[in-house]
Design a protein around this motif. Structure first.
Motif, PDB file in Angstrom:
ATOM      1  N   VAL A 179      62.758  75.304 -52.864  1.00  0.00           N
ATOM      2  CA  VAL A 179      62.105  75.399 -50.739  1.00  0.00           C
ATOM      3  C   VAL A 179      62.990  75.487 -49.598  1.00  0.00           C
ATOM      4  O   VAL A 179      63.247  73.661 -49.858  1.00  0.00           O
ATOM      5  CB  VAL A 179      60.802  74.513 -51.417  1.00  0.00           C
ATOM      6  CG1 VAL A 179      60.357  74.998 -50.006  1.00  0.00           C
ATOM      7  CG2 VAL A 179      59.492  75.480 -52.230  1.00  0.00           C
ATOM      8  N   GLY A 180      63.031  75.817 -49.228  1.00  0.00           N
ATOM      9  CA  GLY A 180      63.744  75.444 -47.527  1.00  0.00           C
ATOM     10  C   GLY A 180      62.727  74.993 -46.562  1.00  0.00           C
ATOM     11  O   GLY A 180      62.229  75.664 -46.275  1.00  0.00           O
ATOM     12  N   VAL A 181      63.144  73.916 -46.253  1.00  0.00           N
ATOM     13  CA  VAL A 181      62.466  73.438 -45.122  1.00  0.00           C
ATOM     14  C   VAL A 181      63.466  73.529 -43.480  1.00  0.00           C
ATOM     15  O   VAL A 181      65.037  72.872 -43.502  1.00  0.00           O
ATOM     16  CB  VAL A 181      62.304  71.844 -45.092  1.00  0.00           C
ATOM     17  CG1 VAL A 181      61.356  71.967 -43.851  1.00  0.00           C
ATOM     18  CG2 VAL A 181      61.491  71.460 -46.598  1.00  0.00           C
ATOM     19  N   TYR A 182      62.695  74.375 -43.141  1.00  0.00           N
ATOM     20  CA  TYR A 182      63.941  74.369 -42.204  1.00  0.00           C
ATOM     21  C   TYR A 182      62.672  74.401 -40.312  1.00  0.00           C
ATOM     22  O   TYR A 182      62.062  74.652 -40.456  1.00  0.00           O
ATOM     23  CB  TYR A 182      63.795  76.226 -41.093  1.00  0.00           C
ATOM     24  CG  TYR A 182      65.104  76.968 -42.129  1.00  0.00           C
ATOM     25  CD1 TYR A 182      66.665  76.638 -42.502  1.00  0.00           C
ATOM     26  CD2 TYR A 182      64.289  76.802 -44.037  1.00  0.00           C
ATOM     27  CE1 TYR A 182      67.364  77.257 -43.301  1.00  0.00           C
ATOM     28  CE2 TYR A 182      65.201  77.120 -44.747  1.00  0.00           C
ATOM     29  CZ  TYR A 182      66.714  78.107 -44.347  1.00  0.00           C
ATOM     30  OH  TYR A 182      67.259  78.322 -45.915  1.00  0.00           O
ATOM     31  N   VAL A 183      63.801  73.302 -39.473  1.00  0.00           N
ATOM     32  CA  VAL A 183      63.401  72.888 -38.139  1.00  0.00           C
ATOM     33  C   VAL A 183      63.989  73.566 -37.087  1.00  0.00           C
ATOM     34  O   VAL A 183      64.482  72.870 -37.496  1.00  0.00           O
ATOM     35  CB  VAL A 183      63.044  71.398 -38.425  1.00  0.00           C
ATOM     36  CG1 VAL A 183      61.866  70.134 -37.316  1.00  0.00           C
ATOM     37  CG2 VAL A 183      62.173  70.649 -39.762  1.00  0.00           C
ATOM     38  N   ASP A 184      63.112  73.577 -36.478  1.00  0.00           N
ATOM     39  CA  ASP A 184      64.211  74.510 -34.949  1.00  0.00           C
ATOM     40  C   ASP A 184      65.305  75.236 -35.107  1.00  0.00           C
ATOM     41  O   ASP A 184      65.956  74.579 -35.447  1.00  0.00           O
ATOM     42  CB  ASP A 184      64.485  73.899 -34.202  1.00  0.00           C
ATOM     43  CG  ASP A 184      62.766  72.978 -33.096  1.00  0.00           C
ATOM     44  OD1 ASP A 184      62.407  73.941 -33.172  1.00  0.00           O
ATOM     45  OD2 ASP A 184      62.667  72.243 -32.996  1.00  0.00           O
ATOM     46  N   GLN A 185      65.185  75.682 -36.989  1.00  0.00           N
ATOM     47  CA  GLN A 185      66.399  77.188 -37.272  1.00  0.00           C
ATOM     48  C   GLN A 185      67.783  76.092 -38.114  1.00  0.00           C
ATOM     49  O   GLN A 185      68.475  76.803 -38.852  1.00  0.00           O
ATOM     50  CB  GLN A 185      66.741  77.678 -36.320  1.00  0.00           C
ATOM     51  CG  GLN A 185      66.011  78.764 -35.573  1.00  0.00           C
ATOM     52  CD  GLN A 185      66.909  79.871 -34.305  1.00  0.00           C
ATOM     53  OE1 GLN A 185      67.620  80.078 -35.326  1.00  0.00           O
ATOM     54  NE2 GLN A 185      66.456  79.483 -33.071  1.00  0.00           N
ATOM     55  N   VAL A 186      67.415  74.903 -38.578  1.00  0.00           N
ATOM     56  CA  VAL A 186      68.093  73.667 -39.086  1.00  0.00           C
ATOM     57  C   VAL A 186      67.718  73.254 -41.067  1.00  0.00           C
ATOM     58  O   VAL A 186      66.578  73.070 -40.403  1.00  0.00           O
ATOM     59  CB  VAL A 186      68.281  72.465 -37.940  1.00  0.00           C
ATOM     60  CG1 VAL A 186      69.556  71.213 -39.475  1.00  0.00           C
ATOM     61  CG2 VAL A 186      69.139  73.072 -36.580  1.00  0.00           C
ATOM     62  N   TYR A 187      68.170  73.443 -41.781  1.00  0.00           N
ATOM     63  CA  TYR A 187      67.946  73.544 -42.836  1.00  0.00           C
ATOM     64  C   TYR A 187      67.609  72.068 -43.357  1.00  0.00           C
ATOM     65  O   TYR A 187      69.089  71.223 -42.939  1.00  0.00           O
ATOM     66  CB  TYR A 187      69.214  74.009 -43.687  1.00  0.00           C
ATOM     67  CG  TYR A 187      68.971  74.161 -45.235  1.00  0.00           C
ATOM     68  CD1 TYR A 187      67.818  74.340 -46.049  1.00  0.00           C
ATOM     69  CD2 TYR A 187      69.986  73.249 -45.851  1.00  0.00           C
ATOM     70  CE1 TYR A 187      67.778  74.109 -47.909  1.00  0.00           C
ATOM     71  CE2 TYR A 187      69.192  72.921 -47.666  1.00  0.00           C
ATOM     72  CZ  TYR A 187      68.441  73.230 -48.048  1.00  0.00           C
ATOM     73  OH  TYR A 187      68.282  73.010 -49.331  1.00  0.00           O
ATOM     74  N   ASN A 188      66.424  71.349 -43.885  1.00  0.00           N
ATOM     75  CA  ASN A 188      67.318  70.176 -43.525  1.00  0.00           C
ATOM     76  C   ASN A 188      66.808  69.580 -45.422  1.00  0.00           C
ATOM     77  O   ASN A 188      66.051  70.851 -46.227  1.00  0.00           O
ATOM     78  CB  ASN A 188      65.096  69.358 -43.537  1.00  0.00           C
ATOM     79  CG  ASN A 188      65.635  69.054 -41.990  1.00  0.00           C
ATOM     80  OD1 ASN A 188      65.232  68.197 -41.336  1.00  0.00           O
ATOM     81  ND2 ASN A 188      65.639  70.134 -41.349  1.00  0.00           N
ATOM     82  N   SER A 189      67.869  69.289 -46.185  1.00  0.00           N
ATOM     83  CA  SER A 189      68.406  69.039 -47.170  1.00  0.00           C
ATOM     84  C   SER A 189      67.894  67.868 -47.986  1.00  0.00           C
ATOM     85  O   SER A 189      67.101  68.750 -49.379  1.00  0.00           O
ATOM     86  CB  SER A 189      69.794  69.324 -47.807  1.00  0.00           C
ATOM     87  OG  SER A 189      70.556  67.992 -47.514  1.00  0.00           O
TER      88      SER A 189
END
Length: 792
Positions: free
Chosen positions: A128-138
């Protein structure tokens, strides 16, 4: 009738009473609707549903036109319902589930897929990818942080890779924060409540250079006393201490060019996270090697065997400190025929824990700490067509580089030999002071090229294919050394101690390229009815075990377990998106079938020592399900929502699985788990509620409102073994709120959460040694809070 059934019935009755005067169409999904869209076109005449805009396909679109199952939650709804993190977002989005015994071991799933439950392993990517303002949070630990200045959150279900930077096989959370504004604005919010709960939020935004440069600064701080009392240390534990800052500078030097410079810094420093006695399971071990006999032999009794008494017994200090920070630059340039977007980002995560991993007042495992540091750099370039045309398209390039370094320590105590090597007459000195140091580092480098187009065959028929090629390489090294304990040359004692932990070191690498993609066909039956069908293929690269390897029957590390194969996901989906009754009601339905080959599972070694989580492939996993979302506009002052999900997820073929607690004997033989329910997913889940607003001339004019929100989940397993002792019971949570929103910009309201004081557990863990002891963290009990909010 059981206490759970009584409370569930009471919650349902309260909700039914509030909805009884509302037409069936008034079951409204508040997600995705801003409050100003609730205006009426004519006096007493409700208008149709406002258009909900999403960027799920990297362009602004009406959510009803997107052939993807997606849930949208606005910042307004998050504020109204008191949802302040991804952990709590599950109350509104039933297809999303989260288990989080502590931030590092947080696991997110969508439709039952995306994470491996168990101890964290740095060699495994999240599905499950978490993207905040188009940036992937690994790092999934970001899910435990408080939301700050959110515009909206989109939860996309199914593989997402042909438009998102990092390939994700289960779904994505696309989080968008608010942009800086050219008009000055300020917001403040303060909340106080049970357990000395305090939360402060503040935002200020405005121009620096008119029409050219604007800035926005936001802050959130949350504090709460511990909800668990420790009579051993005579203090409250599992407290909350979170703070976060976010800043943006928005530059618009020309009409064609927009630059967003973002910075964020978040930190948590709570006394957290211990777990409490939950139950004792019966294993296949001899009676003198199981918990009742072992506890009696040390004259040990926990202060309570009821976890809802909230009494902890650990005798060492705990902490769950973490710091997350990031910088990003997003550049959009309008070329006329297309928009060029560049996203460059750097992120870091520091994790500083302290644990007492035996979860008792005995001196078994004194310390089990794995401090970790992660840093990542990413660069994404996209070119997307502009304007309506026969073919709309997006192409992109993506680069991702990550390093995770962990330096851990585990120390055993005077009761370790007795507890972990029972009935062997092993001297206590063998393990007393025995200390294990583990050092690991893993580098991940990923390159990808992706693209997707929509062919508008006719005004109503659209075909959307997409492809992605990813090349990902991982290099990892792990070293474990030991010191302390009894100095001995006795081969038997040395073998026993090695069974707990032994020196080992290895390095490994994976390098694989993969082609994934999807195709969707949608047909607009009418202006308010859209049907679609899609096929998608996702791929998650191979993993490396960044932990001690499991031991073979010869008590040596199993080197073949160092690397696991890539995970391949195939999903078929069909759906209907409709707006009925002159657009008063939105009704969206999706059905899906997913097959996973070489599912990457984080299983637990059933040996005698500390819990050793390691990665393994499950030959096949299948998931079948259906999801229903209903949404309407306000009718006669009422609005509401209803989201429902049925998910049948199981191990289709897992013959070499870890043994559940009830089947653990004196050996570490594998167990066949084929046909068992996948951990971390409820078969039935839903969220529903209602809101009533009434205009008033009091207090200068405004609206009084009442609201209720409820969520329910059927039982699910908390670990990969699917033990009967780690099955979390069904739960239903009901929240109430009441308040007043003035026309002049201030608002005050009272929230009653878990109104019927539902007793439920957030997570369960089998304690090291497999004595049968199971511990867990109880969910929050009934709390009340008051919030005052102002906007200028």
């Amino acid at each position: 009738m059981s206490r759970f059934a009584l409370r569930s019935a009471a919650g349902s009755a309260a909700l039914a009473a509030l909805l009884s005067s509302v037409a069936p169409a008034a079951l409204a999904q508040a997600t995705g609707e801003a409050r100003d869209a609730a205006a009426v076109a004519d006096a007493g005449s409700p208008v149709g549903l406002a258009e909900v805009t999403v960027t799920a396909r990297r362009r602004e679109e009406n959510v009803q036109d997107v052939p993807i199952a997606v849930s949208v939650t606005t910042g307004e709804q998050l504020a109204d319902t008191g949802v302040s993190s991804i952990l709590q977002l599950t109350q509104l989005v039933p297809t999303l589930q989260v288990l989080s015994p502590n931030p590092r071991n947080t696991a997110l799933t969508i439709r039952g897929l995306g994470a491996s439950y168990g101890l964290a392993n740095d060699g495994l990517e999240q599905g499950v990818g978490v993207y905040v303002d188009q940036v992937y949070n690994s790092r999934p630990a970001s899910a435990t942080l408080d939301f700050i200045d959110i515009q909206q959150i989109e939860v996309l279900r199914g593989p997402q890779g042909t438009l998102f930077g990092k390939n994700t096989t289960a779904g994505a959370l696309n989080v968008t924060t608010r942009d800086a504004s050219q008009a000055f604005e300020a917001q403040f919010e303060g909340t106080v409540g049970t357990y000395d709960y305090r939360q402060v939020k503040g935002t200020v935004s405005g121009p620096i250079v008119q029409d050219k440069v604007a800035a926005r600064l936001s802050y959130v701080g949350t504090w709460r006393d511990g909800t668990i009392y420790n009579p051993v240390q005579q203090k409250d534990q599992n407290a909350v201490n979170n703070q976060a800052l976010r800043a943006q500078i928005l530059l618009t030097p020309t009409q064609a060019l927009t630059i967003r410079l973002n910075a964020d810094y978040s930190w948590q420093q709570p006394e957290c996270c211990t777990q409490l006695y939950y139950t004792v399971g019966t294993t296949l071990k001899p009676a003198n090697q199981q918990y009742p006999a072992l506890a009696a032999g040390r004259n040990y009794r926990p202060p309570s065997t009821n976890p809802y008494d909230r009494k902890a017994v650990i005798d060492d200090l705990i902490q769950a400190d973490q710091w997350l920070s990031g910088l990003s630059a997003i550049v959009d340039y309008d070329l006329g025929f297309a928009t060029l977007t560049g996203v460059a980002a750097h992120r870091e995560w520091d994790w500083e824990p302290r644990n007492d991993r035996d979860y008792t007042a005995l001196d078994v495992t004194r310390r089990s700490n794995n401090p970790s540091h992660q840093k990542q750099d990413s660069l994404e370039l996209r070119l997307a067509s502009s304007g309506a045309s026969r073919v709309d398209w997006t192409v992109g390039l993506y680069y991702f580089d990550q390093n995770v370094t962990t330096n851990g320590v585990t120390e055993y105590g005077s009761d370790a030999s007795y507890w972990l090597l029972p009935a062997t007459n092993t001297p206590a000195a063998l393990l007393e002071g025995y200390t294990v140091f583990n050092d690991s580092t893993i580098d991940t480098t990923s390159y990808a090229v992706f693209g997707q187009l929509t062919w508008n065959v006719t005004e109503r028929l659209k075909i959307t294919p997409g492809l992605r090629y990813t090349d990902e390489k991982k290099d990892g090294a792990y070293a474990q050394r030991v010191t302390g304990g009894l100095a001995t040359t006795d081969a038997t004692l040395i073998s026993r101690r090695n069974g707990i932990a032994r020196p080992q070191a290895f390095s490994a690498e994976t390098d694989d390229g993969s082609l994934s993609g999807q195709i969707a066909v949608s047909y607009e039956v009418s202006d308010t009815l859209n049907v679609y069908a899609s096929y998608s293929r996702g791929h998650k690269s191979g993993g490396i075990n960044m932990t001690a390897l499991p031991l073979t029957a010869q008590n040596v590390p199993a080197q073949e377990a160092a690397v696991i194969d890539p995970e391949k996901v195939t999903t078929y989906e069909a759906g209907v998106k409709s707006q009925l009754f002159d657009r008063l009601l939105t009704a969206n339905l999706a059905v899906f079938a997913t097959d996973v080959k070489d599912f990457q599972a984080n299983v637990v070694d059933s040996g005698p020592g500390a819990l050793r989580g390691y990665l393994a492939n499950v030959e096949k996993v299948t998931v079948r399900g259906a999801e229903l979302d209903l949404a309407t506009r306000r009718i006669g002052g009422f609005s509401g929502y209803f989201n429902f999900a049925y998910t049948d997820a199981k191990y289709d073929d897992f013959k070499n699985g870890p043994c559940p607690l009830e089947r653990v004997g004196t050996s570490t033989a594998a167990c066949d788990l084929s046909g068992r329910q996948l951990p971390g997913v409820s078969k039935w889940a839903g969220a529903f509620g209602a809101d009533y607003r009434r205009e008033s001339a009091l207090l200068g004019g405004g609206e009084f409102y009442l609201g209720v929100d409820a969520s329910f989940r059927s039982s699910y397993f908390a670990d990969a073994t699917t033990s009967i002792y780690t099955r979390l019971k069904a739960q239903q949570i009901v929240n109430f709120r009441a308040g007043f929103e003035s026309e002049t910009g201030w608002e005050g309201f009272v929230s009653l959460k878990n109104a019927f004081d539902e007793k439920y557990m957030q997570n369960l863990t089998v304690v090291s040694g497999n004595s049968g002891l199971v511990v867990g963290t109880p969910g929050d009990d009934r709390t009340i809070s008051f919030t005052l909010r102002g906007r200028y």
